[in-house]
Scaffold this motif. Structure first.
Motif, PDB file in Angstrom:
ATOM      1  N   ARG A 255       7.314  24.523  -1.689  1.00 48.07           N
ATOM      2  CA  ARG A 255       8.675  24.318  -2.167  1.00 48.07           C
ATOM      3  C   ARG A 255       9.313  23.188  -1.368  1.00 48.07           C
ATOM      4  NH1 ARG A 255       7.611  29.822  -2.790  1.00 48.07           N
ATOM      5  NH2 ARG A 255       7.994  30.585  -4.914  1.00 48.07           N
ATOM      6  N   HIS A 256      10.557  23.390  -0.930  1.00 50.99           N
ATOM      7  CA  HIS A 256      11.309  22.278  -0.353  1.00 50.99           C
ATOM      8  C   HIS A 256      11.316  22.335   1.175  1.00 50.99           C
ATOM      9  CE1 HIS A 256      14.032  18.889  -0.676  1.00 50.99           C
ATOM     10  NE2 HIS A 256      14.912  19.473   0.115  1.00 50.99           N
ATOM     11  N   GLY A 257      10.217  21.930   1.795  1.00 48.76           N
ATOM     12  CA  GLY A 257      10.228  21.682   3.227  1.00 48.76           C
ATOM     13  C   GLY A 257       9.838  22.823   4.129  1.00 48.76           C
ATOM     14  N   GLU A 258       9.503  23.998   3.576  1.00 50.28           N
ATOM     15  CA  GLU A 258       9.115  25.100   4.459  1.00 50.28           C
ATOM     16  C   GLU A 258       7.842  24.762   5.233  1.00 50.28           C
ATOM     17  OE1 GLU A 258       6.787  25.845   0.701  1.00 50.28           O
ATOM     18  OE2 GLU A 258       8.785  25.116   1.207  1.00 50.28           O
ATOM     19  N   PHE A 259       7.058  23.844   4.712  1.00 47.99           N
ATOM     20  CA  PHE A 259       5.804  23.427   5.355  1.00 47.99           C
ATOM     21  C   PHE A 259       6.037  22.596   6.608  1.00 47.99           C
ATOM     22  CE2 PHE A 259       6.984  20.875   1.671  1.00 47.99           C
ATOM     23  CZ  PHE A 259       7.181  19.635   2.236  1.00 47.99           C
ATOM     24  N   LEU A 260       7.289  22.231   6.896  1.00 44.26           N
ATOM     25  CA  LEU A 260       7.609  21.495   8.122  1.00 44.26           C
ATOM     26  C   LEU A 260       7.952  22.436   9.280  1.00 44.26           C
ATOM     27  CD1 LEU A 260       9.768  18.526   6.769  1.00 44.26           C
ATOM     28  CD2 LEU A 260       7.327  18.539   7.332  1.00 44.26           C
TER      29      LEU A 260
ATOM     30  N   PRO B 198       0.823  -1.217   0.000  1.00 42.22           N
ATOM     31  CA  PRO B 198       0.000   0.000   0.000  1.00 42.22           C
ATOM     32  C   PRO B 198       0.854   1.263   0.000  1.00 42.22           C
ATOM     33  CG  PRO B 198       0.086  -0.935   2.200  1.00 42.22           C
ATOM     34  CD  PRO B 198       0.806  -1.900   1.314  1.00 42.22           C
ATOM     35  N   LYS B 199       0.407   2.269  -0.724  1.00 42.16           N
ATOM     36  CA  LYS B 199       1.162   3.511  -0.822  1.00 42.16           C
ATOM     37  C   LYS B 199       0.218   4.658  -1.130  1.00 42.16           C
ATOM     38  CE  LYS B 199       2.179   2.570  -5.712  1.00 42.16           C
ATOM     39  NZ  LYS B 199       3.273   2.395  -6.719  1.00 42.16           N
ATOM     40  N   GLN B 200       0.692   5.871  -0.846  1.00 44.98           N
ATOM     41  CA  GLN B 200      -0.107   7.069  -1.073  1.00 44.98           C
ATOM     42  C   GLN B 200       0.818   8.217  -1.428  1.00 44.98           C
ATOM     43  OE1 GLN B 200      -2.323   8.333   2.361  1.00 44.98           O
ATOM     44  NE2 GLN B 200      -3.339  10.032   1.323  1.00 44.98           N
ATOM     45  N   PHE B 201       0.436   9.023  -2.411  1.00 40.97           N
ATOM     46  CA  PHE B 201       1.211  10.203  -2.799  1.00 40.97           C
ATOM     47  C   PHE B 201       0.362  11.444  -2.557  1.00 40.97           C
ATOM     48  CE2 PHE B 201       3.264  13.415  -5.297  1.00 40.97           C
ATOM     49  CZ  PHE B 201       4.603  13.057  -5.323  1.00 40.97           C
ATOM     50  N   VAL B 202       0.911  12.400  -1.817  1.00 37.99           N
ATOM     51  CA  VAL B 202       0.210  13.645  -1.512  1.00 37.99           C
ATOM     52  C   VAL B 202       0.981  14.803  -2.135  1.00 37.99           C
ATOM     53  CG1 VAL B 202      -0.545  15.231   0.297  1.00 37.99           C
ATOM     54  CG2 VAL B 202      -0.768  12.754   0.633  1.00 37.99           C
ATOM     55  N   THR B 203       0.346  15.515  -3.045  1.00 40.25           N
ATOM     56  CA  THR B 203       0.944  16.697  -3.659  1.00 40.25           C
ATOM     57  C   THR B 203       0.606  17.919  -2.817  1.00 40.25           C
ATOM     58  OG1 THR B 203       0.751  15.751  -5.883  1.00 40.25           O
ATOM     59  CG2 THR B 203       1.021  18.143  -5.721  1.00 40.25           C
ATOM     60  N   LEU B 204       1.633  18.634  -2.402  1.00 40.55           N
ATOM     61  CA  LEU B 204       1.447  19.843  -1.603  1.00 40.55           C
ATOM     62  C   LEU B 204       1.462  21.038  -2.556  1.00 40.55           C
ATOM     63  CD1 LEU B 204       3.854  18.875   1.320  1.00 40.55           C
ATOM     64  CD2 LEU B 204       1.378  18.551   1.181  1.00 40.55           C
ATOM     65  N   ARG B 205       0.293  21.545  -2.856  1.00 34.63           N
ATOM     66  CA  ARG B 205       0.147  22.594  -3.862  1.00 34.63           C
ATOM     67  C   ARG B 205       0.833  23.886  -3.425  1.00 34.63           C
ATOM     68  NH1 ARG B 205      -1.244  19.547  -8.151  1.00 34.63           N
ATOM     69  NH2 ARG B 205      -2.998  18.176  -7.638  1.00 34.63           N
ATOM     70  N   GLY B 206       1.676  24.401  -4.317  1.00 36.07           N
ATOM     71  CA  GLY B 206       2.359  25.663  -4.059  1.00 36.07           C
ATOM     72  C   GLY B 206       3.543  25.561  -3.118  1.00 36.07           C
TER      73      GLY B 206
ATOM     74  N   PRO C 175       1.870  28.372   7.388  1.00 34.75           N
ATOM     75  CA  PRO C 175       0.424  28.119   7.493  1.00 34.75           C
ATOM     76  C   PRO C 175       0.007  26.703   7.126  1.00 34.75           C
ATOM     77  CG  PRO C 175       0.938  29.551   5.617  1.00 34.75           C
ATOM     78  CD  PRO C 175       2.186  29.459   6.434  1.00 34.75           C
ATOM     79  N   ARG C 176       0.880  25.971   6.411  1.00 33.44           N
ATOM     80  CA  ARG C 176       0.540  24.594   6.036  1.00 33.44           C
ATOM     81  C   ARG C 176       1.020  23.559   7.041  1.00 33.44           C
ATOM     82  NH1 ARG C 176       3.193  26.130   0.395  1.00 33.44           N
ATOM     83  NH2 ARG C 176       4.454  27.142   1.996  1.00 33.44           N
ATOM     84  N   TYR C 177       1.773  24.021   8.054  1.00 37.60           N
ATOM     85  CA  TYR C 177       2.382  23.077   8.992  1.00 37.60           C
ATOM     86  C   TYR C 177       1.353  22.196   9.684  1.00 37.60           C
ATOM     87  CZ  TYR C 177       4.703  21.247  13.136  1.00 37.60           C
ATOM     88  OH  TYR C 177       5.169  20.412  14.116  1.00 37.60           O
TER      89      TYR C 177
END
Length: 275
Positions: free
Chosen positions: A243-248, A233-241, A253-255
């Motif tokens: 870049r490289h890891g700022e969401f972590l 089983p696997k899943q791919f999630v595209t994070l729209r807009g 706001p996406r954290y």
């Protein structure tokens, strides 16, 4: 002057976590400590642990791998949230790709063996008399999570022959392992047999891929290539807009959404029980 230099070096090692384990530090609900691990003389692996203070029951283990030029402490908010949810988180500083050394990206293929070594050392704490985690680790439920080069390291753990206790993996902004880059337990297999499946194999394990569609460091197509080769089983999630890891980073706001997606995946595939 020479004696002063030696003292300063020893002090630096203590501060960097290469000395014997530091005493645990308790926050509101999560404890942090550093294990002075090493896999050979030239592969020090100081490993930061996060776990609930005064643990009860048995807690699954999460192995977290940083990216090139990273350090475990840069992901402390994420790790602490997992610990608060009931996991024991272990994050090594890899010997040739952490922020305190001259980064050598050619060493990435050696990191799955480092990660497997750290997982083994943490599992051993379950039987270590006097350790705060003795008797409180669910050694048969282990997940691996990694960012960027750490995502590649994470995927490298899921090669032919990987242990059944490795239940799930999360690659964040990572890419596929190179040909012949498989589980450290699969060295008896030929490079051809490993590369034909992209380095994947072994017991079934759920895999989650998260990737920003504006990532210029590791383009999203690299993440999709890894996903295409991975078994279900696997899943791919595209994070729209993204870049490289700022969401972590907690200030992004996406954290909350991204960290929630990761925790939901972990809870579904490596559930915390018996607490």
């Amino acid at each position: 002057m020479r004696r002063l230099a030696v003292v300063l070096v020893l002090l630096a090692l203590l501060l960097d976590g290469f000395a014997p384990s530091r005493p645990a530090r308790a926050g509101d609900s999560v404890v942090t400590r550093v294990l002075a691990l090493t896999r050979g003389a030239d592969r020090p692996l100081p490993t930061t642990l996060w776990y609930r203070s005064n643990p009860t029951g048995r807690h699954p283990i999460i192995l977290f791998s940083h990216g090139l030029g990273g350090l475990p402490r840069q992901f402390s908010a994420l790790a602490a949230s997992w610990a608060d949810a009931g996991y024991v988180v272990a994050a090594p500083a890899y010997p040739k790709t952490n922020a305190r050394v001259r980064v050598d990206r050619r060493d990435i293929p050696n990191q799955p063996a480092d990660a497997a070594f750290v997982i083994g050392a943490v599992r051993d704490l379950n039987g270590a008399a006097g350790d705060a985690l003795a008797g409180h680790l669910d050694v048969n439920r282990v997940a691996a999570v990694g960012f960027s080069a750490g995502g590649t390291t994470t995927l490298g753990l899921f090669g032919p022959g990987h242990p059944a206790y490795l239940r799930a993996g999360v690659s964040i902004s990572g890419r596929r392992p190179p040909a012949g880059f498989g589980s450290p337990d699969s060295s008896g297999l030929s490079g051809e047999s490993k590369s034909s499946s992209g380095g994947f194999g072994g017991p079934p394990a759920a895999l989650l891929f998260l990737h920003g569609d504006r990532d210029r460091v590791v383009p999203i197509r690299a993440g999709r290539d890894a996903y295409a080769l991975a078994p279900s089983p696997k899943q791919f999630v595209t994070l729209r807009g993204a870049r490289h890891g700022e969401f972590l980073k907690p200030g992004d706001p996406r954290y909350a959404r991204v960290s929630g997606q990761i925790l939901d995946f972990l809870a579904a595939n490596v559930p915390v029980a018996d607490l």
